[in-house]
Design an enzyme around this catalytic site. Structure first.
Site, short mmCIF file in Angstrom:
data_model
loop_
_atom_site.label_atom_id
_atom_site.label_comp_id
_atom_site.label_asym_id
_atom_site.label_seq_id
_atom_site.Cartn_x
_atom_site.Cartn_y
_atom_site.Cartn_z
N GLU A 1 1.06 -1.32 -0.08
CA GLU A 1 0.04 -0.24 -0.17
C GLU A 1 0.82 1.25 0.11
OE1 GLU A 1 -2.24 2.80 0.02
OE2 GLU A 1 -3.55 0.87 -0.36
N LYS A 2 0.67 2.13 -0.78
CA LYS A 2 1.38 3.47 -0.97
C LYS A 2 0.85 4.56 -0.09
CE LYS A 2 -1.27 5.71 -4.57
NZ LYS A 2 -1.43 6.41 -5.97
N GLY B 1 -24.78 15.48 -8.83
CA GLY B 1 -25.96 14.83 -7.99
C GLY B 1 -25.94 13.51 -7.61
N ASP C 1 -12.91 -1.03 -6.54
CA ASP C 1 -13.03 -0.14 -7.62
C ASP C 1 -12.57 -0.11 -9.03
OD1 ASP C 1 -14.74 0.68 -5.48
OD2 ASP C 1 -13.76 2.84 -5.29
N ALA D 1 -17.38 0.35 -0.71
CA ALA D 1 -16.30 -0.13 0.00
C ALA D 1 -16.82 -1.75 0.47
CB ALA D 1 -15.96 0.18 1.22
N HIS E 1 -42.36 -3.24 17.39
CA HIS E 1 -43.11 -1.81 17.48
C HIS E 1 -42.61 -0.98 18.85
CE1 HIS E 1 -46.42 0.86 17.11
NE2 HIS E 1 -46.73 0.80 18.62
#
Length: 460
Positions: free
Chosen positions: A35-36, A176, A302, A310, A437
């Protein structure tokens, strides 16, 4: 060049990469995780967690401002952004520390540095070569901008928006979709004058049209301005303002322009194409088992076309680890992944929209249950509804294939909704379950009772 061998080399330590690493280690594999930046990736440091902390601060601000409505003498003295940021950063720091401890405890070799995929079985980091029997590509995404729109000064992305030291008086949000409406919600609660500009005909355009309309109604009530179906043509900034130009000829002046036009796959410069990985528009192409065209190379999260969430990356990470271990996990149904937009009111959905269901099945039946009939929703003073989409015509048996909800806290109802969709439940199956309820969850049960033809609190 020093060479290190492992069963699995993972490039990217975000939600997908670290989930894959943890599960693979649990299954007895030796794992290298590269991981950078920081372990936890966008979600923990720049996305989900910090933005939801801001949204909680916004909810508290609204509660203080509106206390009089329910007889509580409270007022909002102001927003101290230093205090908000300290709270947000504290939440992130605690989760980050926990995650680091978890990775260490599983004896995962965490390599901090920028990795490059140099061969179908190898990743290079700062002059070291890590060779894996299997390699997983999980380099995540970045905040996109539009051609000719340079980020800087008064033009910001979500990365800068989560670190502002003061509340802008006026802000224009370009986009949006999920990110745009969440920030619109935060800034409105913090006291800004907000305008959203969306090129597509409606807000949250990927959701069912019912959800877009309900959210637009709620935003009008909250005096959040939005312009849909209009394109952005340019932005000019001066020392103290930014002017946003639209295709309609309108100019909007603001203190800040937040560019929230989505996220792009973070694949450039990682050596993917050079190593022969099949790509399209910057995305890595993978099959339903997340295998790329190269033997023993997987891709997830992604960088793979689909929902940029995620929890999707997280689930895919676990899936890949189990697949490599020979456990033959079932393929993930992308439509079965719950989607939540955490603005006020929240939007939550799983499964198909009505339009998608009609395309797929022909005849469908829908039912919309208004939260006005729900006790807890009245207590919370929220408005909204739950829409169900069922396969097959009215009076025929068929599973519920889409669930769409708008209202305060409906994101917490998505757990049951995704069980209904993923287990092919019919309205009768859910109608037989007892919902506590008074909860908003009851509205979920009532909607299914109505769809099953036995409505109690609604007219159908």
């Amino acid at each position: 060049m020093p060479e290190h061998n492992a069963d699995l080399v993972i490039l990217g330590g975000g939600s997908g990469g670290y989930a894959c690493a943890l599960r693979a280690a649990e299954l007895g594999m030796s794992v290298v995780l590269v991981e950078k930046d920081k372990l936890g990736g966008t979600c923990l440091h720049w996305g989900c967690i910090p933005t939801k902390a801001l949204l909680h601060a916004a909810e508290v601000a609204d509660a203080a401002r509106e206390g009089d409505k329910i007889g509580v003498k409270s007022s909002l003295a102001g927003i101290d952004m230093a205090g908000v940021n300290a709270y947000k950063d504290g939440v992130v720091a605690k989760l980050y520390k926990g995650l680091q401890g978890l990775v260490k405890s599983r004896k995962i070799n965490f390599v901090a540095g920028t990795g490059k995929f140099v061969a179908p079985n190898a990743v290079e980091v700062d002059g070291d070569r890590y060779v894996g029997k299997k390699v997983v590509l999980a380099t995540g995404s970045y905040s996109k901008t539009l051609p000719g729109l340079d980020v800087g000064g008064r033009i910001i992305t979500s990365n800068e928006a989560i670190r502002l030291d003061s509340v802008p008086q006026r802000i224009v949000i370009l986009g949006g979709g999920v990110i745009g409406v969440e920030f619109a919600s935060v800034f409105k609660s913090f006291g800004s004058e907000v305008t959203i500009v969306e090129a597509l005909p409606r807000l949250v355009p990927n959701e069912d049209e019912f959800a877009s309309k309900a959210l637009e109604r709620a935003f009008r009530r909250r005096k959040i301005a939005f312009k849909t179906g209009v394109r952005f043509t340019g932005a000019k900034q001066t020392e103290d303002s930014v002017t946003v130009s639209l295709e309609s000829g309108e100019d909007i002046e603001a203190d800040l322009l937040l560019v929230a036009v989505g996220r792009g796959p973070n694949t450039a410069g990682h050596g993917y194409e050079e190593a022969g990985v099949n790509m399209e528009r910057g995305f890595v192409l993978a099959d339903e088992r997340l295998r790329t065209n190269l033997d023993n190379v997987y891709a997830l999260g992604d960088i793979v076309p689909g929902l940029q969430l995620a929890h999707r990356g997280f689930a895919q990470g676990i899936f890949v680890a189990e697949d490599i271990a020979g456990l033959n996990p079932p393929v993930i149904d992308e439509m079965g992944i719950p989607r939540v937009t955490y603005c006020e009111p929240e939007v939550a959905s799983v499964g198909l929209t009505e339009a998608q269901a009609k395309d797929k099945f022909g005849e469908v039946q829908t039912l919309t249950y208004d939260l006005a009939g729900n006790g807890k929703s009245q207590i919370l003073q929220t408005q909204g509804a739950i829409k169900l989409v069922k396969q097959g015509a009215k009076g025929t048996a068929g599973p519920v294939v889409g669930i769409h909800m708008v209202g305060a806290r409906v994101g917490e109802l998505i757990g049951e909704a995704q069980l209904v969709y993923n287990w092919d439940a019919e309205a009768d199956d859910v109608a037989a379950l007892i919902h506590a309820h008074p909860t908003q969850n009851e509205a979920f049960g009532e909607a299914h009772l109505a769809l099953a033809g036995k409505p109690l609190h609604s007219h159908s």
